[in-house]
Write a protein that holds these residues in place. Structure first.
Motif, PDB file in Angstrom:
ATOM      1  N   HIS A  76      12.781  27.920  31.265  1.00 15.83           N
ATOM      2  CA  HIS A  76      14.222  28.576  30.354  1.00 15.83           C
ATOM      3  C   HIS A  76      15.072  27.807  31.112  1.00 15.83           C
ATOM      4  CE1 HIS A  76      11.987  31.493  29.287  1.00 15.83           C
ATOM      5  NE2 HIS A  76      12.798  32.313  28.522  1.00 15.83           N
ATOM      6  N   GLU A  84      18.564  31.127  27.597  1.00 10.96           N
ATOM      7  CA  GLU A  84      17.403  30.018  26.468  1.00 10.96           C
ATOM      8  C   GLU A  84      16.251  29.916  27.332  1.00 10.96           C
ATOM      9  OE1 GLU A  84      20.136  27.149  25.416  1.00 10.96           O
ATOM     10  OE2 GLU A  84      21.375  28.542  24.737  1.00 10.96           O
ATOM     11  N   GLN A  85      14.819  29.559  26.205  1.00 12.07           N
ATOM     12  CA  GLN A  85      13.226  28.886  25.732  1.00 12.07           C
ATOM     13  C   GLN A  85      14.471  27.652  26.195  1.00 12.07           C
ATOM     14  OE1 GLN A  85      10.195  30.945  24.470  1.00 12.07           O
ATOM     15  NE2 GLN A  85       9.729  29.360  24.399  1.00 12.07           N
TER      16      GLN A  85
END
Length: 148
Positions: A76, A84-85
């Motif tokens: 992430h 956010e990945q």
């Protein structure tokens, strides 16, 4: 052979040897520093942090992480206040990738057991170019903050 042909052959050979010599310096040279995992506060997930130092002349990317601790480990980044990945994180040539609280980090989801302070978690980091690196990550107190 005339003098011109001999000179051209010598220059070609010299250039080839110079480029071959540079090849060893241009590969990523990765090392992991200061790994830690804060003791998880839930049974389901944990985070991990460290720095990947690249002393090589070529960039690389952290592409995945494996460990027996969790069913799923994702990479992430944090943009603003949002996590956010991502599929990978860049490691610049002659630079470093820092994973830390509030920034880039690993998320361990579906923990098979909850590690406690004093444990060590074995992980393996996978890269786009470099060979995998095995890391023993010490579990620290939940509120641990490394000194900079």
């Amino acid at each position: 052979m005339n003098r011109r042909t001999t000179l051209a052959a010598a220059l070609t050979l010299t250039a080839g040897l110079a480029l071959a010599g540079c090849g060893g310096d241009s590969a990523p040279q990765l090392k992991v520093a200061a790994p830690y995992m804060p003791q998880p506060v839930t049974q389901d997930m944990a985070g991990a942090f460290f720095t990947v130092k690249n002393s090589g002349g070529a960039a690389d990317k952290l592409t995945s992480v494996t460990s027996d601790l969790a069913k799923d480990i994702s990479i992430h980044k944090t943009v603003g206040n949002k996590m956010e990945q991502v599929n990978s994180l860049a490691i610049p040539a002659n630079g470093e990738l820092e994973l830390g609280r509030g920034g880039n980090h690993l998320m361990f989801m579906g923990l098979k057991n909850k590690p406690v302070k004093g444990d060590k978690v074995a992980i393996e980091l996978h890269f786009a170019t470099a060979k995998p690196i095995k890391v023993e990550v010490p579990v620290k107190a939940a509120d641990y903050a490394p000194k900079k």
